[in-house]
Structures are given as structure tokens and as C-alpha cells.
Design an enzyme around this catalytic site. Structure first.
Site, PDB file in Angstrom:
ATOM      1  N   ASP A 127      40.315 -28.990   6.738  1.00  0.00           N
ATOM      2  CA  ASP A 127      38.919 -29.296   6.397  1.00  0.00           C
ATOM      3  C   ASP A 127      38.036 -29.614   7.609  1.00  0.00           C
ATOM      4  OD1 ASP A 127      39.839 -29.096   3.796  1.00  0.00           O
ATOM      5  OD2 ASP A 127      40.139 -31.245   3.573  1.00  0.00           O
ATOM      6  N   HIS A 152      44.603 -22.332  -2.365  1.00  0.00           N
ATOM      7  CA  HIS A 152      45.630 -22.784  -1.420  1.00  0.00           C
ATOM      8  C   HIS A 152      46.116 -21.718  -0.457  1.00  0.00           C
ATOM      9  CE1 HIS A 152      45.622 -26.030  -4.345  1.00  0.00           C
ATOM     10  NE2 HIS A 152      46.128 -26.777  -3.386  1.00  0.00           N
TER      11      HIS A 152
HETATM   12  O1  F6P Z   1      42.555 -31.596   2.543  1.00  0.00           O
HETATM   13  C1  F6P Z   1      43.071 -30.316   2.465  1.00  0.00           C
HETATM   14  C2  F6P Z   1      42.802 -29.717   1.114  1.00  0.00           C
HETATM   15  O2  F6P Z   1      43.323 -28.405   1.096  1.00  0.00           O
HETATM   16  C3  F6P Z   1      41.342 -29.715   0.678  1.00  0.00           C
HETATM   17  O3  F6P Z   1      40.620 -28.670   1.267  1.00  0.00           O
HETATM   18  C4  F6P Z   1      41.476 -29.612  -0.811  1.00  0.00           C
HETATM   19  O4  F6P Z   1      40.363 -30.181  -1.454  1.00  0.00           O
HETATM   20  C5  F6P Z   1      42.728 -30.397  -1.101  1.00  0.00           C
HETATM   21  O5  F6P Z   1      43.458 -30.455   0.112  1.00  0.00           O
HETATM   22  C6  F6P Z   1      43.602 -29.787  -2.175  1.00  0.00           C
HETATM   23  O6  F6P Z   1      44.666 -30.646  -2.396  1.00  0.00           O
HETATM   24  P1  F6P Z   1      45.956 -30.292  -3.255  1.00  0.00           P
HETATM   25  O7  F6P Z   1      46.899 -29.543  -2.365  1.00  0.00           O
HETATM   26  O8  F6P Z   1      46.499 -31.597  -3.664  1.00  0.00           O
HETATM   27  O9  F6P Z   1      45.530 -29.418  -4.393  1.00  0.00           O
END
Ligand code: F6P
Length: 326
Positions: A131, A255
Site C-alpha cells: 500500500d 489479491h
Molecule cells: O495491506 C495490504 C492489503 O493488501 C490491502 O491493500 C488490503 O486492503 C488488505 O491488505 C487486504 O487484506 P486481506 O489479505 O486480509 O484480505
């Protein structure tokens, strides 16, 4: 000089980021070089509570820099937020004979390190998140790889959007910040880039730029939406359909942006930061976050770092406005 610590632990926490392995490798190799033993804590704070560890030697981190994800696994631990969880984590540090901990992650990771420091454990944080939202650092490990991964997908989308003369609305990650959206938007030549930092006015920020681009001869449009924008990509696409009757398609990159082999930049920054973290501990320092200030590796007190704020890069905003303004 005799290092101030004999045995340290290293862990990754929160959302993984490409380059975390390179940071772990740098911590281990630098530590060994200075005669410091290194233990890997698996699954972040969760592993610190349950005593989930692995001994790390020179060879165990060999050929890891080029791999995405984190060899130490990652997790978000609610239990660590409780007094009981914190006590268990401190007990694990004592049981393993750790003089210090290096935590690689985001603000949540640093807040956890601070609570451990208050219990007498030496700690250093390394910013690792796609981020780029760590205020004290101009750069965070994983940001470049994630930007490139998103860009590659968007370039592909553009081919098909152009053939069908459509409007593509792409949602990128970034948590509550728009750094990733901005870097991706500038790089892909987006018609519109929406970030949570800027209050959204649909007519001014979405409808007008698309209308101007259409009048300039454009027949397909790329709209980049940061996930932190209220309503996200689906709301934006719906509004575009209603206002401009364009054939619109939504893509949530999700992701996929967190995976893949880290770029040279992420491996370099991660290696520098891992190296710096161990040097700080060897010098007897604690409660620091390693950070980048432009091309320089610097460090800040954790509390000071957590109180800092970071907006979107000003020059980038100016460039973006000129590129999309017509
Ligand atoms: O902080 C990294 C991040 O990929 C963010 O961009 C996103 O909002 C969050 O983590 C998603 O988290 P998780 O893997 O728990 O879905």
C-alpha cells in the site's frame, strides 16, 4: 565492536508483500555476519504467542529473495491485542532467549512492536506493504512489484476495452490510501484516477474527464479506483453508465496484486532495510522503524513514526491532473 544483542527473532505480519523474503534474508545474513543468532517466528504475532519458530541459518534463506509471499507466513492476531496474548508473546521471547525482535509489516505491526518494547524487549520495524501507506517512509517493500503486477493486467484489459470501445473500471488495493491507484493510474495512462484522499465529485472527477476525452477522439476509457473510495468500482461503474451510457466493465484486481516475484527495486530496498535493522540492534538501539527518505535509509522512533502523516505525492498529483486534463 561487540554487538549489543546475541540472539534476535524476525517475523512478518499483516498482509504479505513481495520482497518480505529478501528482507528476512538480509536480517539473517547481516546478523550472522556480526555473530548474532537468528530465529524466525512463523505466522506473525500469532506465532509469537504460540511459540511457532524456526532456526534460521545462512543456507535456510538462500534463494528466497526472488520468491513472492513470505517464507515465515503471515497472520493478523486478535489475541495479541489482549493482555493475556501479550504476556504469552513476552514469555515466548524469554523462552527462546531473544534479546530483540525485527517485525516486517505495516502500522499494525509497529503498534505491536511498541507494546513489546514497553515490556522490555528491543524492537525494530521494517515497512513491508504493497500500500505504501507508512507515513515515515517514502517507500514500502512490495509497492513496486504490486504496481507492476496491476499495470500488466491493466495493459491487457486495455487491449480488449479498445477493441470493444468500452469503459473499464478497475479497482486496485491500497487499504485506505490511494498511492497504489495513483502510481498505477499514471503508469497506465488512465482517463480517471479516484483515490480516498480526494473528496469525490462525480461530475467534476469522472463524467467531465471522460466527456473531454470522448470529444478529443477517444473511444475507450480506463478508470482506476482505489479500494478505499466509498462504494468502490461497482458504484463508479454504475454512475458512469447512468451519466454517459457507456458500455462499462468492472475488474477487481484483488489479491493477485500481492503475489509474484519481487522486482529489483523491492529486493534492493528490502535488503537495505533488513541490513539497517540489524545494525541498529547491534548498536544497542531499540524502538526504531527503518525507513526510506528518497534514496537514503533512515530510521525513526516508532511512536514518532506512528504519529506522522503522509498524503499523496504532490508532484504526482500535478502530473496526473495534466495528463487527464486535456
Ligand atoms: O495491506 C495490504 C492489503 O493488501 C490491502 O491493500 C488490503 O486492503 C488488505 O491488505 C487486504 O487484506 P486481506 O489479505 O486480509 O484480505
Amino acid at each position: 565492536m561487540k554487538p549489543a544483542v546475541k540472539r534476535i527473532g524476525v517475523f512478518t505480519s499483516g498482509g504479505d508483500a513481495p520482497g518480505m523474503n529478501a528482507a528476512v534474508r538480509a536480517v539473517v545474513r547481516t546478523a550472522l555476519h556480526h555473530g548474532i543468532e537468528c530465529i524466525g517466528i512463523r505466522r506473525g504475532y500469532h506465532g509469537l504467542i504460540s511459540g511457532d519458530f524456526v532456526k534460521l541459518d545462512f543456507e535456510s534463506v538462500s534463494d528466497t529473495s526472488r520468491r513472492g509471499g513470505t517464507m515465515l507466513y503471515s497472520a493478523r492476531s486478535k489475541e495479541f491485542m489482549t493482555e493475556d496474548g501479550l504476556d504469552k508473546a513476552v514469555a515466548t521471547c524469554k523462552m527462546l532467549g531473544l534479546d530483540a525482535l525485527v517485525g516486517i509489516g505495516g502500522d499494525g505491526t509497529f503498534r505491536g512492536l511498541l507494546t513489546l518494547a514497553n515490556k522490555g524487549i528491543s524492537v525494530i520495524g521494517i515497512p513491508g506493504t504493497i500500500d505504501n501507506d507508512i507515513a515515515c517512509s517514502t517507500y514500502t517493500i512490495g509497492y513496486d512489484t504490486a504496481s507492476n503486477t496491476a499495470l500488466e493486467s491493466i495493459d491487457r484489459l486495455r487491449d480488449t476495452m479498445k477493441s470493444h470501445e468500452r469503459c473499464s473500471v478497475v479497482e486496485v488495493m491500497g487499504h485506505r490510501a490511494g498511492h497504489l491507484a495513483m502510481s498505477v493510474g499514471i503508469s497506465c495512462g488512465a482517463t480517471v484516477v479516484l483515490t480516498p484522499e480526494n473528496e469525490l465529485d462525480y461530475d467534476r472527477d469522472v463524467v467531465e474527464p471522460i466527456r473531454r476525452a470522448r470529444l478529443a477522439g477517444r473511444t475507450h476509457f480506463m478508470v482506476i479506483v482505489a479500494e478505499g473510495v466509498p462504494g468502490g468500482a461497482y458504484d463508479v461503474a454504475q454512475k458512469i453508465k447512468e451519466a454517459l451510457a457507456l458500455d462499462t466493465r468492472v475488474t477487481i484486481l484483488g489479491h493477485v496484486q500481492r503475489g509474484g516475484s519481487p522486482t529489483a527495486r523491492d529486493r534492493m530496498v528490502a535488503t537495505y532495510m533488513g541490513h539497517a535493522a540489524v545494525h541498529l540492534l547491534a548498536e544497542g538501539k531499540t524502538c526504531r522503524v527503518v525507513a526510506m527518505k528518497g534514496d537514503d535509509v533512515v530510521d525513526y522512533d516508532i511512536t514518532e513514526a506512528l504519529n506522522m502523516t503522509k498524503g499523496l505525492e504532490k508532484y504526482g498529483l500535478e502530473v496526473l491532473s495534466d495528463m487527464t486534463g486535456i
